[in-house]
Design an enzyme around this catalytic site. Structure first.
Site, PDB file in Angstrom:
ATOM      1  CB  THR A   1      -0.920   0.019   1.237  1.00 11.74           C
ATOM      2  OG1 THR A   1      -1.560   1.290   1.323  1.00 11.74           O
ATOM      3  CG2 THR A   1      -0.145  -0.214   2.524  1.00 11.74           C
TER       4      THR A   1
ATOM      5  CE1 TYR B   1      -3.628  -2.228   4.973  1.00 12.96           C
ATOM      6  CE2 TYR B   1      -3.576   0.094   4.372  1.00 12.96           C
ATOM      7  CZ  TYR B   1      -3.663  -1.233   4.012  1.00 12.96           C
ATOM      8  OH  TYR B   1      -3.784  -1.579   2.679  1.00 12.96           O
TER       9      TYR B   1
END
Length: 327
Positions: free
Chosen positions: A117, A141
């Site tokens: 990501t 995350y």
């Protein structure tokens, strides 16, 4: 035909990748615990119900199907939740990936594609991100994904686990054929939430923060059509199968859209207004994340054929109006 193990293949991005793999002549084997995935999305190859924290189940899947590669999508991915419950994210994301990498090495499956990501870069406003940009994640995350990248580098050095890392941010749209689409539980992504508000499935779209240092006060993100993203993963697989080395690639358009930009475009595409209300910022959200993809275009020959905002909204709108759709 060669098998490819696809973790999270019952989810949004994973299921589209399975379709792309099948079209390219591979047999995708979905490994998924169906916590957030959908059984009916597994259409292009077998389903193995299992959890990444269960090493026995992973070993059995590798032994049965003898995949030539792994595509790893399965992960927890809610930024706000990662801020309030970081231990859960580290345990599931990092622990699951470590189990998977160990199982792959033990099985002699040394081609690994990882869905990372742009959140690994953190909050770097006004910068078009590239693969050499310093990674400094601001939430659990992104930090857990960054740690998995380190694991893969270590496993490459120690065991020859060659890997491709794809860093991308906002994936949108749906399969243009109408076979697959976006259905998260719970749904947190802007475009499906916006379309739900238009369709009356929710009262209003909440703008999470209107005081960011952007032209209209809302966050800016780079959006990529899920079909273009899935096709990039097939190119990454072909890169590794051709004997090329480990490589990280950003996937984006290099163009940012604010939340209000997307809302205006949705109004034009659907010919309906989007009911909105303003809310506070979500913890861990960066103001601007825009990702270039020159390396993927040059090295992989990747092109974006679906990633206009108009098509992403149009395909998602078509999917959300199908009978049986649930948000």
């Amino acid at each position: 035909m060669d098998h490819v193990l696809v973790t999270g293949g019952a989810g949004y991005v994973g299921s589209h990748a399975c379709k792309a793999l099948a079209a390219a002549g591979f047999i995708p084997v979905t490994f998924d615990n169906l916590t957030t995935g959908w059984r009916e999305a597994v259409r292009y190859g077998p389903l193995v119900e299992g959890d990444l924290l269960d090493r026995v189940a992973l070993d059995a899947a590798f032994a049965q199907y003898k995949p030539v590669a792994v595509l790893h999508f399965a992960a927890l991915s809610l930024v706000g939740e990662s801020m309030s419950n970081p231990a859960h994210y580290w345990r599931v994301n990092l622990g699951g990936a470590l189990n998977l990498a160990e199982a792959a090495v033990a099985a002699g499956c040394l081609k690994f594609i990882f869905s990372s990501t742009c959140a690994t870069y953190g909050d770097q406003d006004g910068v078009v991100l590239h693969e050499g940009t310093e990674q400094r994640p601001i939430n659990a995350y992104g930090a857990s994904k960054r740690a998995i990248e380190d694991v893969l580098a270590n496993f490459d050095a120690a065991f020859g686990l060659h890997h491709v890392i794809f860093r991308y941010f906002n994936v949108a749209g749906a399969d243009p054929d109408g076979e697959l689409g976006e259905q998260h539980r719970p749904e947190t992504h802007l475009i499906p939430l916006m379309l739900d508000a238009i369709a009356g499935r929710r009262d209003k779209l909440v703008l999470h923060g209107t005081d960011y240092p952007t032209a209209d006060g809302t966050c800016i993100r780079d959006y990529l059509h899920v079909t273009d993203l899935a096709n990039a993963h097939v190119l990454g697989l072909q890169w590794l199968l051709a004997g090329k080395g480990s490589r990280a690639f950003n996937l984006g358009s290099g163009t940012g859209f604010s939340v209000r930009d997307v809302i205006r475009q949705a109004g034009r595409v659907t010919n309906q207004s989007v009911p909105i209300t303003e809310g506070p910022r979500r913890p861990g959200d960066a103001a601007i994340l825009v990702s270039g993809s020159d390396r993927a275009e040059t090295d992989l020959g990747w092109t974006r054929t679906h990633s206009t905002m108009d098509q992403m909204i149009r395909d998602a709108w078509h999917w959300s109006r199908k009978p049986g759709y649930t948000s």
